[in-house]
Design a protein around this motif. Structure first.
Motif, mmCIF file in Angstrom:
data_model
loop_
_atom_site.group_PDB
_atom_site.id
_atom_site.type_symbol
_atom_site.label_atom_id
_atom_site.label_comp_id
_atom_site.label_asym_id
_atom_site.label_seq_id
_atom_site.Cartn_x
_atom_site.Cartn_y
_atom_site.Cartn_z
ATOM 1 N N ALA A 112 0.835 -1.210 0.000
ATOM 2 C CA ALA A 112 0.000 0.000 0.000
ATOM 3 C C ALA A 112 0.861 1.247 0.000
ATOM 4 O O ALA A 112 0.584 2.225 -0.712
ATOM 5 C CB ALA A 112 -0.924 -0.014 1.215
ATOM 6 N N LEU A 113 1.924 1.186 0.832
ATOM 7 C CA LEU A 113 2.817 2.347 0.868
ATOM 8 C C LEU A 113 3.479 2.571 -0.481
ATOM 9 O O LEU A 113 3.621 3.716 -0.942
ATOM 10 C CB LEU A 113 3.875 2.147 1.959
ATOM 11 N N LEU A 114 3.903 1.464 -1.100
ATOM 12 C CA LEU A 114 4.519 1.605 -2.418
ATOM 13 C C LEU A 114 3.524 2.152 -3.439
ATOM 14 O O LEU A 114 3.867 2.986 -4.284
ATOM 15 C CB LEU A 114 5.065 0.252 -2.875
ATOM 16 N N THR A 115 2.261 1.679 -3.338
ATOM 17 C CA THR A 115 1.227 2.164 -4.264
ATOM 18 C C THR A 115 0.958 3.650 -4.051
ATOM 19 O O THR A 115 0.871 4.434 -5.004
ATOM 20 C CB THR A 115 -0.064 1.369 -4.072
ATOM 21 N N ILE A 116 0.842 3.990 -2.750
ATOM 22 C CA ILE A 116 0.605 5.404 -2.441
ATOM 23 C C ILE A 116 1.781 6.250 -2.898
ATOM 24 O O ILE A 116 1.622 7.332 -3.469
ATOM 25 C CB ILE A 116 0.356 5.584 -0.928
ATOM 26 N N GLY A 117 2.986 5.725 -2.649
ATOM 27 C CA GLY A 117 4.174 6.464 -3.077
ATOM 28 C C GLY A 117 4.224 6.622 -4.585
ATOM 29 O O GLY A 117 4.565 7.688 -5.109
ATOM 30 N N ALA A 118 3.879 5.516 -5.288
ATOM 31 C CA ALA A 118 3.887 5.580 -6.749
ATOM 32 C C ALA A 118 2.835 6.556 -7.252
ATOM 33 O O ALA A 118 3.067 7.333 -8.195
ATOM 34 C CB ALA A 118 3.649 4.197 -7.335
ATOM 35 N N PHE A 119 1.639 6.518 -6.584
ATOM 36 C CA PHE A 119 0.574 7.444 -6.977
ATOM 37 C C PHE A 119 0.990 8.887 -6.714
ATOM 38 O O PHE A 119 0.778 9.780 -7.549
ATOM 39 C CB PHE A 119 -0.710 7.109 -6.217
ATOM 40 N N ALA A 120 1.609 9.089 -5.541
ATOM 41 C CA ALA A 120 2.075 10.445 -5.205
ATOM 42 C C ALA A 120 3.140 10.909 -6.196
ATOM 43 O O ALA A 120 3.143 12.066 -6.628
ATOM 44 C CB ALA A 120 2.622 10.475 -3.783
ATOM 45 N N ALA A 121 4.041 9.961 -6.546
ATOM 46 C CA ALA A 121 5.081 10.321 -7.521
ATOM 47 C C ALA A 121 4.459 10.658 -8.870
ATOM 48 O O ALA A 121 4.896 11.571 -9.573
ATOM 49 C CB ALA A 121 6.083 9.185 -7.663
ATOM 50 N N TRP A 122 3.395 9.900 -9.230
ATOM 51 C CA TRP A 122 2.714 10.174 -10.504
ATOM 52 C C TRP A 122 2.033 11.539 -10.476
ATOM 53 O O TRP A 122 2.098 12.295 -11.442
ATOM 54 C CB TRP A 122 1.700 9.073 -10.768
ATOM 55 N N VAL A 123 1.404 11.837 -9.341
ATOM 56 C CA VAL A 123 0.749 13.148 -9.207
ATOM 57 C C VAL A 123 1.784 14.264 -9.307
ATOM 58 O O VAL A 123 1.572 15.273 -9.987
ATOM 59 C CB VAL A 123 -0.026 13.234 -7.880
ATOM 60 N N ILE A 124 2.918 14.054 -8.636
ATOM 61 C CA ILE A 124 3.978 15.070 -8.692
ATOM 62 C C ILE A 124 4.502 15.223 -10.112
ATOM 63 O O ILE A 124 4.812 16.326 -10.570
ATOM 64 C CB ILE A 124 5.113 14.710 -7.717
ATOM 65 N N SER A 125 4.562 14.070 -10.821
ATOM 66 C CA SER A 125 5.084 14.117 -12.193
ATOM 67 C C SER A 125 4.178 14.916 -13.128
ATOM 68 O O SER A 125 4.602 15.345 -14.204
ATOM 69 C CB SER A 125 5.264 12.702 -12.738
ATOM 70 N N LEU A 126 2.921 15.093 -12.720
ATOM 71 C CA LEU A 126 2.015 15.879 -13.556
ATOM 72 C C LEU A 126 2.446 17.344 -13.635
ATOM 73 O O LEU A 126 2.109 18.046 -14.583
ATOM 74 C CB LEU A 126 0.582 15.795 -13.007
ATOM 75 N N GLY A 127 3.179 17.778 -12.635
ATOM 76 C CA GLY A 127 3.648 19.163 -12.632
ATOM 77 C C GLY A 127 2.557 20.129 -12.215
ATOM 78 O O GLY A 127 1.416 19.741 -11.921
ATOM 79 N N PRO A 128 2.862 21.415 -12.190
ATOM 80 C CA PRO A 128 1.866 22.411 -11.785
ATOM 81 C C PRO A 128 0.782 22.566 -12.849
ATOM 82 O O PRO A 128 0.996 22.270 -14.031
ATOM 83 C CB PRO A 128 2.684 23.697 -11.638
#
Length: 719
Positions: free
Chosen positions: A43-59
């Motif tokens: 779950a942590l890895l999934t959340i981390g991956a999701f968070a990383a994906w969200v961050i990758s979207l940029g502003p």
């Protein structure tokens, strides 16, 4: 006891409270703990991956989304002209609360996002309903997207329709909701929503399809605009009007089902045909808009001082009159508010797109010969100097000034006439005689001081010919000068662009208030064109040499309007005369303002209003410089005290009044007449001195005139 039972007994353990716990239960617990740890890690890895994906979207690309077409608006915020964006799209700024019909917003939210003001970007109920409809019907009935999710898609357009794309929209919608208010979200959506072709936003669509702003929409119009963004290309009104009609009716049916629109209203709306053609974007005041666009950089909305209503009617007037005058004739009109100096209408040509008339050339800024339109300022300076009065007599007869012999327009002479009539009839000889006395250089410098940029022929100094049009001037400068007459002697620089940091515009001196009032009082009596009311507008006409330019400039107590008629290329137009070509347009322009002419200002205190017989002797008749005949050792009068430019300290009496100031004169033929700021204060006796009551603190003009009309003037400062 058997061996097996002994082994079993040995393997048993007793816990502290005496209960027995099997060994395999401990292993089960450890296994469950390991599973839970792995799940938590996953779950942590999934959340981390999701968070990383969200961050990758940029502003969020707000800066790009907020780019709009540059719009030029009038003093009340009404659209004059818009310029397409660099890629050809029309995207106009919009304010949902003040610029959009509430009934349209009601339909839009009911059809697209019922809980817009309650959700935080994603509506779980709408998503659940869409999923259930997909499962039960086997097709997409509603998308479940909120207005905010649609805005996210518009800000980052993508072609694919997938779960990942929908997830991206949901994430972006939540981010948008955290950074913008609901009103800001709605404004941005209404500016970006597609309506077919290069139209984006509700304003561009409403103007292009219905020819009006979206502030007031019928039910049929509102329903069309709700339906178009769902499939903007297949429902384009100019290409697929029948498809658009069906989509509109579907919106109306849905609103009836939901109880938001009465059935009778929906039936009436369905009976309205949909537009089949796009209308052009408005282009009012194109010359002003072009000038503003080149002057004001990086501003999406540029506000002008123009009044769109007046601009529209004067553009129509110029177009109609130009057509009547000929295929190559152009017309320019400028209307200015006297009090503020704001330009209320600016018509640079009758048709911006007419190449035959050089429509894109702004003739209000073109330097042309003014004809007789500078004459009022010659008379004004003569009144200011005090050697002539509107009721003075002046000769209109053949006269020569060196090699220059002016003639009247009709090649005749009127003999002896009042100065008032000489100006009203625009007689040339009296005007040049007065200019000879006033001085060409003084007239030129005074007009430049008042804000007019006079253009003389190369390497030439101001001469008498400038009184009859021998100088270049623009229509805008002429209007500014004439507004100074309406303002009793001071002009204000014209303003057309409203800036947030507008500097205060100082008044510019044109002439003394009494002189300016006298000029206006004379011009309001000028015979108007046929069928026009008398004594309503103070105006002057002018015709340049060779019938190249026809002018008419006039003012009342509120407005000053100037009209120019001619060919942009400067070619002669036989028979083109200011009185018959420009003056009727001027009076029609005043009529089309929709207001009765305002009264001119009242005469300033101390203005001498008298018949010729009651004027001081030297003011009863004007004599040119060459007729100031003297005998013996007589010299022209000269003010010995006070000296020109001096400062005079005057004591105040018990009542607060200034004490009398002595004035001493040398020379001159008796009787001598004394004027203070153009107002006669009586005669000076043989001792050639007199006590004069100061007009008050500040600058004062003292003038003495002798019996043959010779004069001397000084300007002093009283303190």
């Amino acid at each position: 006891m058997t061996r097996a039972s002994t082994t079993f007994a040995a393997s048993e353990k007793e816990d502290v409270d005496g209960r027995v716990k099997p060994g395999h239960d401990g292993r089960r617990k450890r296994r469950l703990l390991r599973i839970a740890a792995v799940a938590a890690l996953g779950a942590l890895l999934t959340i981390g991956a999701f968070a990383a994906w969200v961050i990758s979207l940029g502003p969020l690309p707000f800066e790009q989304a907020r780019q709009i077409s540059t719009t030029i608006v009038d003093r009340n915020g009404k659209l004059l002209r818009a310029y397409a964006m660099a890629d050809g799209r029309w995207r106009l700024p919009v304010n949902a609360r003040t610029g959009v019909d509430p009934s349209y917003l009601k339909l839009l939210l009911a059809y697209e996002d019922r809980r817009f003001y309650s959700h935080h970007g994603v509506d779980p109920q709408a998503l659940g309903r869409a999923a259930w409809q997909l499962v039960t019907s086997g097709r997409i009935v509603s998308g479940g997207s909120t207005i905010t999710m649609q805005l996210a898609r518009l800000m980052e357009p993508r072609r694919e329709r997938s779960l990942s794309a929908k997830l991206r929209q949901m994430v972006r919608a939540i981010q948008i909701e955290r950074q913008l208010t609901k009103d800001q979200i709605l404004d941005l959506y209404l500016a970006l929503a597609p309506f077919g072709g290069n139209l984006e936003g509700i304003r561009a669509a409403s103007i292009a399809y219905f020819g009006k702003e979206p502030k007031r929409l019928s039910l049929a119009e509102a329903a069309v605009l709700v339906a178009l963004p769902q499939s903007p290309e297949t429902r384009r009104l100019d290409r697929h009007p029948e498809v658009a009609r069906i989509a509109r009716d579907r919106v109306l049916d849905r609103m009836v089902e939901d109880g938001l629109v009465p059935t009778e209203d929906a039936v009436q709306a369905k009976a309205v045909s949909v537009p089949r053609l796009r209308k052009p974007m408005p282009i009012l005041a194109p010359h002003s808009a072009d000038q503003a666009l080149s002057t004001v950089k990086d501003s999406p909305v540029i506000k002008l001082t123009l009044e769109s209503g007046l601009q529209k009617v004067l553009e129509a007037l110029a177009r109609d009159r130009a057509i009547a005058l000929g295929s190559n004739i152009s017309v320019a009109i400028v209307a200015v508010d006297n009090e503020s100096g704001d330009v209320l209408a600016h018509v640079g040509s009758p048709d911006y797109f007419d190449d035959r008339r050089a429509g894109q050339v702004d003739m209000t800024r073109a330097v042309r010969s003014p004809g007789s339109t500078l004459k009022p300022f010659i008379y004004g300076l003569a009144f200011e100097d005090g050697f002539v009065h509107p009721e003075s007599l002046i000769d209109d007869r053949p006269i020569r000034f060196g090699s220059y012999a002016p003639e009247n327009f009709d090649m005749t002479f009127q003999g002896t006439v009042p100065v008032r009539k000489a100006l009203q009839l625009s007689l040339n000889v009296p005007a040049i005689a007065l200019l000879d006395r006033v001085g060409s250089s003084r007239l030129s410098s005074r007009l430049k001081q008042a804000g007019a940029n006079l253009v003389l022929p190369k390497d030439e100094a101001p001469g008498l010919a400038m009184g009859l049009g021998g100088v270049g001037v623009t229509l805008q400068d002429l209007v500014q000068l004439y507004s100074g007459l309406a303002r009793l002697g001071n002009t204000r620089p014209l303003r057309e662009i409203v800036r947030a940091t507008d500097d205060a515009r100082d008044n510019l001196r044109l002439m003394d208030p009494v002189a300016a009032w006298q000029v206006g009082n004379v011009l309001i009596g000028t015979p108007p064109p046929e069928n026009a009311a008398h004594n309503r507008i103070a105006f002057k006409t002018g015709t340049s040499y060779g019938y190249r330019d026809a002018w008419s400039v006039g003012f009342d107590g509120r407005l000053t309007i100037g009209v120019w008629v001619g060919r942009p290329d400067g070619a002669p137009v036989p028979g083109l005369v200011g009185r018959t070509a420009a003056a009727p347009i001027l009076f029609d322009a005043f009529a089309r303002t929709g207001k009765l002419p305002a009264a001119l200002a009242k005469p300033p205190k101390g203005t001498l209003v008298a018949s010729n017989a009651k004027l001081p002797l030297p003011l009863r008749r004007f004599r040119p410089v060459g007729e100031l005949v003297r005998t013996g050792t007589e010299q022209a009068p000269r003010i010995q005290f006070p000296l020109n430019g001096s400062r005079i300290d005057v004591d105040r009496g018990n009542g607060g009044q200034f004490s009398a100031m002595p004035v001493k004169i040398a020379g001159g033929v008796l009787p001598l007449t004394m004027l203070v700021n153009g107002v006669s204060v009586g005669e000076i006796d043989s001792r050639r001195q007199r006590l004069v009551e100061p007009p008050g603190p500040g600058f004062a003009r003292l003038t003495v005139i002798d019996a043959v009309g010779a004069a001397d003037t000084v300007v002093i400062r009283i303190q």
